[in-house]
Motif scaffolding. Sequence first.
Motif, mmCIF file in Angstrom:
data_model
loop_
_atom_site.group_PDB
_atom_site.id
_atom_site.type_symbol
_atom_site.label_atom_id
_atom_site.label_comp_id
_atom_site.label_asym_id
_atom_site.label_seq_id
_atom_site.Cartn_x
_atom_site.Cartn_y
_atom_site.Cartn_z
ATOM 1 N N UNK A 15 0.851 -1.187 0.000
ATOM 2 C CA UNK A 15 0.000 0.000 0.000
ATOM 3 C C UNK A 15 0.886 1.236 0.000
ATOM 4 N N UNK A 16 0.309 2.377 -0.373
ATOM 5 C CA UNK A 16 1.007 3.637 -0.153
ATOM 6 C C UNK A 16 1.103 3.839 1.350
ATOM 7 N N UNK A 17 2.228 4.361 1.820
ATOM 8 C CA UNK A 17 2.418 4.598 3.248
ATOM 9 C C UNK A 17 2.155 6.064 3.570
ATOM 10 N N UNK A 30 -6.440 4.490 5.392
ATOM 11 C CA UNK A 30 -6.755 5.912 5.545
ATOM 12 C C UNK A 30 -7.271 6.540 4.261
ATOM 13 N N UNK A 31 -7.212 5.797 3.170
ATOM 14 C CA UNK A 31 -7.672 6.279 1.873
ATOM 15 C C UNK A 31 -7.578 5.146 0.877
ATOM 16 N N UNK A 32 -7.890 5.422 -0.362
ATOM 17 C CA UNK A 32 -7.810 4.403 -1.403
ATOM 18 C C UNK A 32 -6.375 3.923 -1.560
ATOM 19 N N UNK A 33 -6.100 2.708 -1.100
ATOM 20 C CA UNK A 33 -4.776 2.130 -1.233
ATOM 21 C C UNK A 33 -3.725 2.742 -0.336
#
Length: 113
Positions: A15-17, A30-33
């Motif tokens: 995921x994006x950090x 916390x959000x999309x991806x």
Amino acid sequence: MKISLNGFGEAAATFEAGSGVTVGMPVKMTGNGVVGGCAAKEGFCGVAVSVRGGYAAVQLRGYVVLPYAGTAPAVGYQTLSAAGGGKVQVDSTGRSLLVTDVDTTAQTCGIIL
């Protein structure tokens, strides 16, 4: 513990950090991806096992060892949530997880996600 559960049923996704995500901390979506750290009493989806270049590998299943805050969890199914600061806590509003071992000296617990 006389046995090792390391590697049991592990599954991870990338995921994006979000800012502040570090290795070993419980994370939430916390959000999309995108994953981010958890505040106290928030549910967590997994544990960041690697953070590099703005991305985090998040373990979503399997055995992990996490530090705990407050009362030591008991072995067996316990309801846990994030405690903030990269720790977990026993909390009735959390997620039911299998606690396999507890080290009260190190204040860590082994859980199966």
